[in-house]
Structures are given as structure tokens and as C-alpha cells.
Design a protein around this motif. Structure first.
Motif, PDB file in Angstrom:
ATOM      1  N   GLU A 121       0.825  -1.210   0.000  1.00 43.22           N
ATOM      2  CA  GLU A 121       0.000   0.000   0.000  1.00 43.22           C
ATOM      3  C   GLU A 121       0.863   1.265   0.000  1.00 43.22           C
ATOM      4  OE1 GLU A 121      -2.506  -0.593   3.354  1.00 43.22           O
ATOM      5  OE2 GLU A 121      -3.963  -1.839   2.262  1.00 43.22           O
ATOM      6  N   LYS A 122       1.958   1.244   0.752  1.00 46.32           N
ATOM      7  CA  LYS A 122       2.882   2.388   0.739  1.00 46.32           C
ATOM      8  C   LYS A 122       3.484   2.569  -0.652  1.00 46.32           C
ATOM      9  CE  LYS A 122       5.632   1.260   4.080  1.00 46.32           C
ATOM     10  NZ  LYS A 122       6.809   1.349   4.981  1.00 46.32           N
ATOM     11  N   GLU A 125       0.978   4.168  -2.981  1.00 46.54           N
ATOM     12  CA  GLU A 125       0.895   5.618  -2.765  1.00 46.54           C
ATOM     13  C   GLU A 125       2.031   6.341  -3.487  1.00 46.54           C
ATOM     14  OE1 GLU A 125       0.816   6.359   1.387  1.00 46.54           O
ATOM     15  OE2 GLU A 125      -1.162   5.454   1.704  1.00 46.54           O
ATOM     16  N   GLN A 126       3.243   5.805  -3.358  1.00 47.21           N
ATOM     17  CA  GLN A 126       4.399   6.405  -4.028  1.00 47.21           C
ATOM     18  C   GLN A 126       4.241   6.360  -5.543  1.00 47.21           C
ATOM     19  OE1 GLN A 126       7.507   7.747  -3.114  1.00 47.21           O
ATOM     20  NE2 GLN A 126       6.688   8.035  -1.056  1.00 47.21           N
TER      21      GLN A 126
END
Length: 388
Positions: A121-122, A125-126
Motif C-alpha cells: 500500500e505504501k 501511494e508512491q
């Protein structure tokens, strides 16, 4: 659009774990998984499907290990492609190497699927941030390309060949236009009306940038077409004003100075529509500004009236036309160049060619502003009457 994840691992049970744990996201079309069992297979898949977003790769694999695969991925120079490396908990040296080589994050075996989900998920986002930045960058590049084309088109409609009429020795003329932005609202123009008369003009649109550039092109076309009908300067501005009042949007207007020179007698008939007063440089006399003729800028008000005045140039008398980008040029302390300094420089221009006059003024303005940002378009036109 689904996030495409390529899992690279020689252990088949990881495929089962990933497809089971992320089955809801897969069914919803949020995630899409592909699987390879070594680095070579992964590279082949990436060549066939270059739109992967995340590579989830084991470090220790046969036929190209994960660190080598990471190096190959870096060579692709895709900042939106994120690599998450997987290794045994005790293999911190390889994990450290992977992070130093640009891996986004890492996971250790046995894999904690909830922790892996947060890591993915991180990464998502990136990836979204980078893709949006790339989209904006591409849009800016497209705008810059359009501005470059617009600038080239704008420059192409201005006379650029000097001397423009080498068969005529009775006058010397030179002009330049330097826009404050990629495109501008200033223009100059000159043309032979007939064998005996030269028409020339300088103008400044009230706005800047793309809107001013469009209105500039319209104004220049209208003015030239009207002038070539062999009308007097006052009639040219009057009829051009009527046309531009119908075309004007956002209350845009254009200041114009237009004159006709009899190249055999030196008679100059001129009309000023709200423009900066040209400088009259008498070869054997004073240097002063031409008188105003009382006309409004074009595009302001329909049915406006315009007057004209006449002077007679003697041999080697000159005119220096300019836009207010010169008189209002500012240095770093916001001091303006001003008319007094402009007149002083014009006094030094006697016996110069038209090109030298323009270059002298340009040098003076550049020295005055001393690197300060140009805030307005700068256009100049110099003309010297040589006589018969």
C-alpha cells in the motif's frame, strides 16, 4: 486501473499465499498478479508486459538472483516501478545491499502477509504520486512545445530580413521584438505601399502571453491589410479600430503608432493611437519626442476619431520607435529606465545605422536592469531617412 504486481520466487507456495490473501482485491480488479520463478523469467515477462508497477522479488534465486534483477530494473530508469525485496531474516547484508541499490522496501521470511500488505500500500501511494508528477511534467512539456511553436509562428509574421528593400537607398530601417514570456503582445511592421511610400508601425497589446499573442496577430493583420489600401494614417487607425472593437475579448486593446514616409521628399505623415511617443533625432538639430495626435488605443471604443500630423525629414534625420517595455524597464530596486535616459541615449545615436541604434538602446537597457527579470515585451524600430 489495477496495480500490476510481479512476484519473483522459486517457491510455489508463495503464489498460493498471495492469491489467497489478496483474493478480494484481485476480484475487485485492484491488484493483478503475475508470477516468475527466477530473474530471467521475470525479465522476459517485463519485456512482454512493460506496465508492471511493483516487483516482489526473492533475493536468493537460481538463474539470476534478486540483486542482479534489481540492477537490471534500475537500468530501465522507470521511477514509478517499485521493488520490494524478500529474504531470510538473518540475511541483513543482502537486504542492506538491496536498499542501497534502490529497493523500495523489504520483507523477511516467513512473510507476514499483513505487513506485506501495508508495504504494498505504501508503494502504491508512491507510485500514484510519481505517475501524477510524470503526467503533470508531460503536460508542461506539451505546453512548452506549444509555446515554442507559437513563438516561432509569431516571429515568422514579423519582417526579419534586413535590409528589407535593398533596391531603395533612400532609407535605412531595422527592428527587433523581444517578448517577456515565450510569446508577447508587441509587434512592429513595415511595407511598401507603392513605389513612393513606406508604411511602418509599432504596437503594444494591453495583455501578455498567449491571449496577447493572438490579439497581436489579429491586430497586425488588420492594420497591414487596411494600410495597403493606401489610406491616410488617421483613416488606417480609424478603420482598424472599428474592426478590432468587434474582435476584442476581455477588454483587450492595442496602442499603435503608424506613419507613412514619402521616400523621395522625406514627408512623414503619422498618427498615434495611444502609443509611446517616438523620438525624432534631427541630424543637424535637436532630439525630441514627436507630438501626440490625440488618438485612443485601438479596440477601446467604437467610432473613435483619429488625427494625423506631418513633418518633413531631412537627410540623415532618424526616428526611434519603441514600446513601453523600454521606458518602464526596471532594475533590481524597481527604478524605471524612464524617458529622460531614453532621450539621452538617442542623442548619442546620430550618424549610427538603424541597426546600431537598436543595438545601442538594447545595450543601455540591459546595463540598466543589470540582470533583473524582464517584466514587459521590448520592441524597437529605428529608421533613418537618407534622402535622394
Amino acid at each position: 486501473m489495477a496495480i500490476k504486481i510481479l512476484s519473483v520466487d522459486d517457491e510455489l507456495d508463495l503464489e498460493v499465499l498471495l492469491t489467497q490473501y489478496f483474493r478480494r482485491k484481485i476480484r475487485k480488479g485492484e491488484y493483478e498478479f503475475a508470477f516468475a520463478h527466477n530473474g530471467l523469467e521475470a525479465l522476459k515477462l517485463m519485456l512482454d508486459q512493460p506496465d508492471f508497477d511493483i516487483i516482489l522479488s526473492d533475493i536468493n534465486m537460481p538463474e539470476m538472483d534478486g540483486l542482479t534483477l534489481l540492477t537490471k530494473i534500475n537500468e530501465m530508469r522507470n521511477p514509478a516501478l517499485k521493488c520490494i525485496m524478500v529474504s531470510a531474516y538473518g540475511d541483513m547484508e543482502n537486504i542492506r545491499t538491496a536498499m542501497n541499490r534502490g529497493a523500495f522496501d523489504f520483507a523477511t521470511k516467513p512473510i507476514d502477509m499483513e505487513d506485506l500488505e501495508r508495504t504494498i500500500e505504501k508503494a502504491v501511494e508512491q507510485i500514484a504520486f510519481i505517475k501524477e508528477a510524470q503526467k503533470e511534467h508531460n503536460q508542461l512539456e506539451a505546453i512548452q512545445y506549444d509555446l515554442t511553436v507559437a513563438r516561432d509562428i509569431q516571429q515568422s509574421i514579423l519582417p526579419k530580413q534586413f535590409p528589407p528593400f535593398p533596391q531603395y537607398s533612400q532609407f535605412d530601417i531595422y527592428a527587433t521584438m523581444n517578448a517577456a514570456k515565450a510569446v508577447g503582445g508587441d509587434f512592429y511592421d513595415f511595407f511598401l505601399i507603392d513605389d513612393n511610400h513606406l508604411g511602418f508601425s509599432i504596437a503594444d497589446v494591453s495583455d501578455k502571453g498567449i491571449p496577447a499573442a493572438i490579439f497581436m496577430a489579429i491586430s497586425r493583420t488588420v492594420l497591414r491589410a487596411t494600410a495597403l489600401r493606401q489610406l491616410s494614417p488617421a483613416r488606417v487607425l480609424q478603420q482598424s479600430n472599428e474592426l478590432l472593437c468587434r474582435e476584442s475579448v476581455n477588454n483587450m486593446f492595442v496602442t499603435v503608432f503608424y506613419a507613412i514616409l514619402n521616400i523621395h521628399t522625406g514627408e512623414l505623415v503619422f498618427c498615434n493611437g495611444g502609443h509611446s511617443r517616438p523620438v525624432y533625432i534631427q541630424h543637424e538639430g535637436d532630439v525630441s519626442m514627436l507630438p501626440l495626435t490625440g488618438g485612443l488605443a485601438l479596440g477601446v471604443m467604437e467610432n473613435a476619431t483619429y488625427q494625423e500630423k506631418t513633418i518633413r525629414l531631412k537627410a540623415n534625420d532618424s526616428l526611434f520607435l519603441y514600446t513601453d517595455g523600454i521606458s518602464e524597464a526596471m532594475d533590481g530596486d524597481y527604478n524605471q529606465y524612464g524617458n529622460e535616459r531614453l532621450i539621452k541615449v538617442c542623442r548619442s545615436m546620430k550618424n549610427m545605422s538603424a541597426k546600431e541604434m537598436v543595438e545601442t538602446m538594447n545595450k543601455s537597457v540591459c546595463e540598466f536592469v543589470n540582470g533583473a527579470l524582464q517584466s514587459d515585451d521590448i520592441t524597437m524600430l529605428a529608421l533613418t531617412y537618407k534622402g535622394e
